[in-house]
Design a protein around this motif. Structure first.
Motif, PDB file in Angstrom:
ATOM      1  N   HIS A 165       0.844  -1.204   0.000  1.00 12.19           N
ATOM      2  CA  HIS A 165       0.000   0.000   0.000  1.00 12.19           C
ATOM      3  C   HIS A 165       0.874   1.248   0.000  1.00 12.19           C
ATOM      4  CE1 HIS A 165      -3.516  -2.537   0.485  1.00 12.19           C
ATOM      5  NE2 HIS A 165      -2.896  -3.170   1.469  1.00 12.19           N
ATOM      6  N   GLU A 166       0.899   1.985   1.117  1.00 10.57           N
ATOM      7  CA  GLU A 166       1.586   3.278   1.088  1.00 10.57           C
ATOM      8  C   GLU A 166       3.103   3.180   0.976  1.00 10.57           C
ATOM      9  OE1 GLU A 166       0.147   3.162   5.524  1.00 10.57           O
ATOM     10  OE2 GLU A 166      -0.480   2.258   3.631  1.00 10.57           O
ATOM     11  N   HIS A 167       3.675   2.011   1.238  1.00 12.51           N
ATOM     12  CA  HIS A 167       5.130   1.862   1.129  1.00 12.51           C
ATOM     13  C   HIS A 167       5.527   0.995  -0.066  1.00 12.51           C
ATOM     14  CE1 HIS A 167       4.792   2.559   5.695  1.00 12.51           C
ATOM     15  NE2 HIS A 167       5.130   3.705   5.116  1.00 12.51           N
ATOM     16  N   LYS A 168       4.661   0.914  -1.048  1.00 13.88           N
ATOM     17  CA  LYS A 168       4.914   0.110  -2.235  1.00 13.88           C
ATOM     18  C   LYS A 168       5.775   0.887  -3.238  1.00 13.88           C
ATOM     19  CE  LYS A 168       2.477  -2.413  -5.915  1.00 13.88           C
ATOM     20  NZ  LYS A 168       1.129  -2.768  -6.463  1.00 13.88           N
ATOM     21  N   GLY A 169       6.763   0.183  -3.838  1.00 17.12           N
ATOM     22  CA  GLY A 169       7.604   0.796  -4.864  1.00 17.12           C
ATOM     23  C   GLY A 169       8.573   1.806  -4.281  1.00 17.12           C
ATOM     24  N   PHE A 170       9.342   2.462  -5.177  1.00 18.35           N
ATOM     25  CA  PHE A 170      10.360   3.394  -4.698  1.00 18.35           C
ATOM     26  C   PHE A 170       9.741   4.602  -4.011  1.00 18.35           C
ATOM     27  CE2 PHE A 170      13.138   7.086  -5.139  1.00 18.35           C
ATOM     28  CZ  PHE A 170      14.272   6.616  -4.492  1.00 18.35           C
ATOM     29  N   LEU A 171       8.658   5.126  -4.571  1.00 20.77           N
ATOM     30  CA  LEU A 171       8.016   6.280  -3.943  1.00 20.77           C
ATOM     31  C   LEU A 171       7.510   5.921  -2.552  1.00 20.77           C
ATOM     32  CD1 LEU A 171       6.059   7.892  -6.934  1.00 20.77           C
ATOM     33  CD2 LEU A 171       8.193   8.660  -5.870  1.00 20.77           C
ATOM     34  N   GLY A 172       7.002   4.702  -2.423  1.00 17.52           N
ATOM     35  CA  GLY A 172       6.548   4.253  -1.107  1.00 17.52           C
ATOM     36  C   GLY A 172       7.702   4.119  -0.130  1.00 17.52           C
ATOM     37  N   LEU A 173       8.844   3.628  -0.603  1.00 17.24           N
ATOM     38  CA  LEU A 173      10.014   3.508   0.256  1.00 17.24           C
ATOM     39  C   LEU A 173      10.539   4.884   0.656  1.00 17.24           C
ATOM     40  CD1 LEU A 173      11.956   0.546  -1.400  1.00 17.24           C
ATOM     41  CD2 LEU A 173      10.694   0.529   0.759  1.00 17.24           C
ATOM     42  N   PHE A 174      10.447   5.841  -0.282  1.00 15.02           N
ATOM     43  CA  PHE A 174      10.874   7.200   0.058  1.00 15.02           C
ATOM     44  C   PHE A 174       9.944   7.789   1.121  1.00 15.02           C
ATOM     45  CE2 PHE A 174      11.365  11.815  -0.619  1.00 15.02           C
ATOM     46  CZ  PHE A 174      12.738  11.905  -0.511  1.00 15.02           C
ATOM     47  N   ARG A 175       8.666   7.470   1.023  1.00 15.42           N
ATOM     48  CA  ARG A 175       7.717   7.908   2.047  1.00 15.42           C
ATOM     49  C   ARG A 175       8.065   7.271   3.397  1.00 15.42           C
ATOM     50  NH1 ARG A 175       3.470   6.285  -0.317  1.00 15.42           N
ATOM     51  NH2 ARG A 175       3.051   8.245  -1.401  1.00 15.42           N
ATOM     52  N   LEU A 176       8.438   5.994   3.360  1.00 13.17           N
ATOM     53  CA  LEU A 176       8.851   5.310   4.583  1.00 13.17           C
ATOM     54  C   LEU A 176      10.086   5.964   5.173  1.00 13.17           C
ATOM     55  CD1 LEU A 176       8.774   2.964   6.625  1.00 13.17           C
ATOM     56  CD2 LEU A 176       9.988   1.557   4.938  1.00 13.17           C
ATOM     57  N   TYR A 177      11.039   6.290   4.321  1.00 11.51           N
ATOM     58  CA  TYR A 177      12.260   6.967   4.775  1.00 11.51           C
ATOM     59  C   TYR A 177      11.927   8.283   5.477  1.00 11.51           C
ATOM     60  CZ  TYR A 177      16.009  10.402   4.131  1.00 11.51           C
ATOM     61  OH  TYR A 177      16.908  11.422   4.321  1.00 11.51           O
ATOM     62  N   LYS A 178      11.040   9.078   4.886  1.00  9.07           N
ATOM     63  CA  LYS A 178      10.684  10.365   5.477  1.00  9.07           C
ATOM     64  C   LYS A 178       9.958  10.174   6.809  1.00  9.07           C
ATOM     65  CE  LYS A 178       8.479  12.303   2.035  1.00  9.07           C
ATOM     66  NZ  LYS A 178       7.785  13.384   1.285  1.00  9.07           N
ATOM     67  N   ASP A 179       9.098   9.147   6.873  1.00 11.48           N
ATOM     68  CA  ASP A 179       8.397   8.874   8.128  1.00 11.48           C
ATOM     69  C   ASP A 179       9.377   8.487   9.232  1.00 11.48           C
ATOM     70  OD1 ASP A 179       5.994   9.374   6.892  1.00 11.48           O
ATOM     71  OD2 ASP A 179       5.523   7.260   6.523  1.00 11.48           O
ATOM     72  N   LEU A 180      10.359   7.667   8.884  1.00  7.56           N
ATOM     73  CA  LEU A 180      11.349   7.248   9.870  1.00  7.56           C
ATOM     74  C   LEU A 180      12.256   8.409  10.269  1.00  7.56           C
ATOM     75  CD1 LEU A 180      12.329   3.742   8.418  1.00  7.56           C
ATOM     76  CD2 LEU A 180      10.964   4.197  10.459  1.00  7.56           C
ATOM     77  N   LYS A 181      12.604   9.226   9.305  1.00  7.32           N
ATOM     78  CA  LYS A 181      13.458  10.378   9.595  1.00  7.32           C
ATOM     79  C   LYS A 181      12.788  11.322  10.586  1.00  7.32           C
ATOM     80  CE  LYS A 181      14.019  13.613   6.536  1.00  7.32           C
ATOM     81  NZ  LYS A 181      14.412  14.445   5.362  1.00  7.32           N
ATOM     82  N   SER A 182      11.473  11.438  10.486  1.00  8.09           N
ATOM     83  CA  SER A 182      10.742  12.338  11.381  1.00  8.09           C
ATOM     84  C   SER A 182      10.756  11.841  12.820  1.00  8.09           C
ATOM     85  CB  SER A 182       9.292  12.496  10.902  1.00  8.09           C
ATOM     86  OG  SER A 182       8.563  11.290  11.086  1.00  8.09           O
ATOM     87  N   LYS A 183      11.089  10.557  13.034  1.00  3.11           N
ATOM     88  CA  LYS A 183      11.166  10.005  14.385  1.00  3.11           C
ATOM     89  C   LYS A 183      12.500  10.296  15.057  1.00  3.11           C
ATOM     90  CE  LYS A 183       9.490   5.939  15.279  1.00  3.11           C
ATOM     91  NZ  LYS A 183       8.400   6.304  16.219  1.00  3.11           N
ATOM     92  N   GLY A 184      13.413  10.930  14.330  1.00  6.50           N
ATOM     93  CA  GLY A 184      14.689  11.293  14.919  1.00  6.50           C
ATOM     94  C   GLY A 184      15.675  10.150  15.009  1.00  6.50           C
ATOM     95  N   ILE A 185      15.542   9.177  14.128  1.00  2.38           N
ATOM     96  CA  ILE A 185      16.451   8.029  14.135  1.00  2.38           C
ATOM     97  C   ILE A 185      17.862   8.471  13.741  1.00  2.38           C
ATOM     98  CG2 ILE A 185      16.974   5.885  12.894  1.00  2.38           C
ATOM     99  CD1 ILE A 185      13.941   5.357  12.891  1.00  2.38           C
TER     100      ILE A 185
END
Length: 335
Positions: free
Chosen positions: A50-70
């Motif tokens: 769904h929302e993390h499908k394909g490269f655009l989805g992975l980029f969305r995942l990256y941004k979500d994780l980055k916002s957690k301060g990892i």
């Protein structure tokens, strides 16, 4: 599921030996219950369809994780998706480390000619190496296990309450695996179950999933009162609670073995095309609890790392693991 469960003993050691760390586990939502009882660990679900499908989805995942301060990434899977995520983090200066799966050694172990038959580093050792590279060495020699969990009323209605008598033993049996080359013949497994069920102090709990497996497990239970098919009757979180209370798990080279091991349950595993030397033996279990075919009769074993390769003439290799041998191993381990 096995790959995910194998990370747990290492993460448990990590948070106990480095309590200042806050860990975010990133995986499919189905696996969230595995990590809910580990201190200092939260869970971030990935929806790969769904929302993390394909490269655009992975980029969305990256941004979500980055916002957690990892601030550091430990890639314990080292597949295309995780490589993309860790690369995006590395590009912004985040420290990353990834697991070395040791493919060359596994190829040498499973090839038919010039086989190098020796124990390879376990996946637990490989995972620990990742955190060592990030500056967090881990000692796995004194393991910390997830504590036994309470059963809810629905599970108790299915299995009965946890026995108080010391002689009463709960034995889990997970007779299936992803590939047929890792599955013990069901007619022989029936002999094992029937013999164990003769002991009235034993309660045998069968685990599996899917309509086909549920039907086969019903057949294996053979309408015996002390053999219970749990498949399809409780959810995954309830299965974890139940497995944590087992006295012993009999499993193939599959995920249930690793789930039981993360609770410190005794595990006996049956091996077919694969072999514990590849590094996938359950955590903190003695090698003598791994039972495999007769390599004198089937010298090419192991023929596969994951069990997905079939070798002609080796279909019956697991039949050389005698039911009597399995029963003796179980009864001896329970004493």
């Amino acid at each position: 599921m096995g790959d995910v469960a194998m990370t747990v003993p290492v993460i448990m050691a990590l948070v106990h030996q480095h309590p200042q760390l806050k860990i975010t586990v990133v995986s499919r939502i189905f696996f969230k219950p595995i990590f809910q009882n580990i201190p200092n660990v939260d869970f971030f679900p990935v929806y790969v369809h769904h929302e993390h499908k394909g490269f655009l989805g992975l980029f969305r995942l990256y941004k979500d994780l980055k916002s957690k301060g990892i601030i550091e990434i430990a890639d314990l899977h080292n597949v295309l998706r995780s490589k993309v995520i860790r690369t995006l983090f590395a590009m912004r200066g985040t420290k990353t480390a990834y697991v070395d799966k040791g493919r060359a050694g596994k190829t040498a172990l499973t090839r038919a000619e010039n086989k190098i038959f020796k124990q390879l580093p376990t996946m637990f050792e490989r995972h620990a190496k990742v955190f060592e590279q990030l500056g967090y060495p881990i000692d796995l020699s004194h393991p910390v296990f997830i504590k036994k969990q309470n059963l809810d009323l629905e599970t108790i209605h299915l299995t009965g309450d946890i026995p108080k008598e010391e002689a009463a033993k709960w034995i889990g049996i997970a007779p299936f695996a992803q590939y047929d080359s890792k599955v013990y013949p069901l007619d022989l497994m029936q002999q094992v179950i029937d013999k164990l069920a003769e002991n009235a102090t034993y309660k045998i709990l069968l685990f599996g999933g899917g309509k086909k497996e549920i039907g086969l497990l019903d057949s294996l239970s053979n309408q015996r009162e002390n053999v219970i098919n749990c498949a399809g009757k409780i959810n995954f979180k309830q299965e974890l609670q139940l497995i944590s209370n087992l006295d012993l798990m009999l499993s193939m080279d599959s995920g249930n073995a690793h789930i039981a091991a993360m609770f410190g349950v005794k595990v006996i595993t049956l091996w077919g095309a694969t072999h514990p030397f590849a590094g996938f033996s359950p955590f903190h279990q003695p090698l003598e609890n791994t039972l495999g075919p007769d390599r004198n009769l089937f010298p090419k074993l192991p023929t596969s790392v994951y069990g997905n390769k079939k070798v002609e003439g080796y279909e019956s290799a697991m039949r050389t693991i005698l039911p009597a041998t399995i029963i003796e191993k179980i009864t001896t381990s329970l004493k």
